[in-house]
Design a protein around this motif. Structure first.
Motif, short mmCIF file in Angstrom:
data_model
loop_
_atom_site.label_atom_id
_atom_site.label_comp_id
_atom_site.label_asym_id
_atom_site.label_seq_id
_atom_site.Cartn_x
_atom_site.Cartn_y
_atom_site.Cartn_z
N GLN A 102 0.58 -1.05 0.12
CA GLN A 102 0.04 0.19 0.16
C GLN A 102 0.91 1.48 0.43
O GLN A 102 0.41 2.16 -0.31
CB GLN A 102 -0.92 -0.07 1.37
CG GLN A 102 -1.57 0.91 1.46
CD GLN A 102 -3.05 0.64 -0.47
OE1 GLN A 102 -3.74 -0.19 -0.22
NE2 GLN A 102 -3.09 2.48 -0.73
N GLN A 103 1.70 1.07 0.81
CA GLN A 103 2.54 2.12 0.98
C GLN A 103 3.80 2.32 -0.81
O GLN A 103 3.65 3.90 -1.22
CB GLN A 103 4.19 2.27 2.11
CG GLN A 103 3.67 2.68 3.03
CD GLN A 103 4.54 2.13 4.31
OE1 GLN A 103 5.99 1.40 3.78
NE2 GLN A 103 4.18 2.61 5.48
N ILE A 104 3.73 1.92 -1.17
CA ILE A 104 4.72 1.65 -2.63
C ILE A 104 3.21 2.06 -3.39
O ILE A 104 3.45 3.46 -4.03
CB ILE A 104 4.87 -0.09 -2.83
CG1 ILE A 104 6.36 -0.43 -2.70
CG2 ILE A 104 5.25 0.00 -4.11
CD1 ILE A 104 6.30 -1.54 -2.30
N LEU A 105 2.45 1.92 -3.62
CA LEU A 105 1.51 2.23 -4.18
C LEU A 105 1.08 3.19 -3.98
O LEU A 105 1.02 4.51 -5.09
CB LEU A 105 0.13 1.12 -3.89
CG LEU A 105 -0.79 0.16 -4.55
CD1 LEU A 105 -1.30 -0.71 -4.62
CD2 LEU A 105 -0.83 1.43 -6.61
N ASP A 106 1.18 4.04 -2.81
CA ASP A 106 0.49 5.32 -2.45
C ASP A 106 2.45 5.82 -3.01
O ASP A 106 1.87 7.51 -3.71
CB ASP A 106 0.53 5.55 -0.90
CG ASP A 106 -0.45 5.18 -0.21
OD1 ASP A 106 -1.08 4.75 -1.18
OD2 ASP A 106 -0.80 5.00 1.12
N LEU A 107 3.20 6.20 -2.83
CA LEU A 107 4.53 6.39 -3.22
C LEU A 107 4.45 6.76 -4.48
O LEU A 107 4.89 8.32 -4.97
CB LEU A 107 5.31 6.30 -2.90
CG LEU A 107 6.02 5.64 -1.39
CD1 LEU A 107 7.40 5.42 -1.19
CD2 LEU A 107 6.43 7.42 -1.08
N GLU A 108 3.89 5.45 -5.46
CA GLU A 108 3.82 5.71 -6.90
C GLU A 108 2.82 6.84 -7.62
O GLU A 108 3.08 7.55 -8.36
CB GLU A 108 3.81 4.32 -7.62
CG GLU A 108 4.76 3.30 -7.15
CD GLU A 108 4.47 1.92 -8.07
OE1 GLU A 108 3.29 1.49 -8.21
OE2 GLU A 108 5.66 1.70 -7.99
N THR A 109 1.86 6.98 -6.88
CA THR A 109 0.49 7.82 -7.30
C THR A 109 1.08 8.80 -7.16
O THR A 109 1.09 10.55 -7.66
CB THR A 109 -1.01 7.91 -6.26
OG1 THR A 109 -0.66 6.61 -5.52
CG2 THR A 109 -1.15 6.10 -7.65
N LYS A 110 1.45 9.09 -6.07
CA LYS A 110 2.00 10.52 -5.43
C LYS A 110 3.64 11.26 -6.95
O LYS A 110 3.16 12.39 -7.10
CB LYS A 110 2.86 11.07 -4.42
CG LYS A 110 1.99 10.59 -3.05
CD LYS A 110 2.58 10.79 -1.61
CE LYS A 110 1.69 10.69 -0.84
NZ LYS A 110 2.21 11.15 0.31
#
Length: 112
Positions: A102-110
């Protein structure tokens, strides 16, 4: 002839004969008991021989039946107690993996 021998013949009908004469079989020696070949070794020899011909599932004459009967003597609770901490750790690691993804996904979307 000076010596006359008299022969007396007694005849019985079938009912009288059965009542007077014992027709049962008699033996002069003690009967030898049959040797009991049912041993634990014989059981396992037959089990190995018939292993693949035994049904997997079924109420009787199956591997499932053997497991159920053996489970009446052997308790598997100890194994469950040994495995439960490992299952808890797996569940915790899955949660951590999900959070990391989830953290990886959040960072990629930012970044986009």
């Amino acid at each position: 002839m000076a010596n006359d021998i008299q022969i007396i013949k007694t005849v019985y009908n079938k009912t009288e004969f059965s009542r007077i004469v014992d027709k049962g079989f008699k033996t002069y020696t003690q009967p030898i008991p049959e040797e009991d070949t049912d041993t634990t070794e014989e059981l396992f020899r037959l089990y190995e021989k018939l292993y693949f011909t035994i049904d997997v599932e079924g109420e009787e004459n199956s591997h499932q039946y053997l497991i159920r009967k053996s489970s009446e003597l052997v308790s598997y609770e100890r194994d469950t107690e040994d495995i439960q901490p490992l299952l808890d750790e797996i569940a915790q690691l899955r949660i951590q993996l999900l959070q990391a993804n989830q953290q990886i996904l959040d960072l990629e979307t930012k970044i986009e």
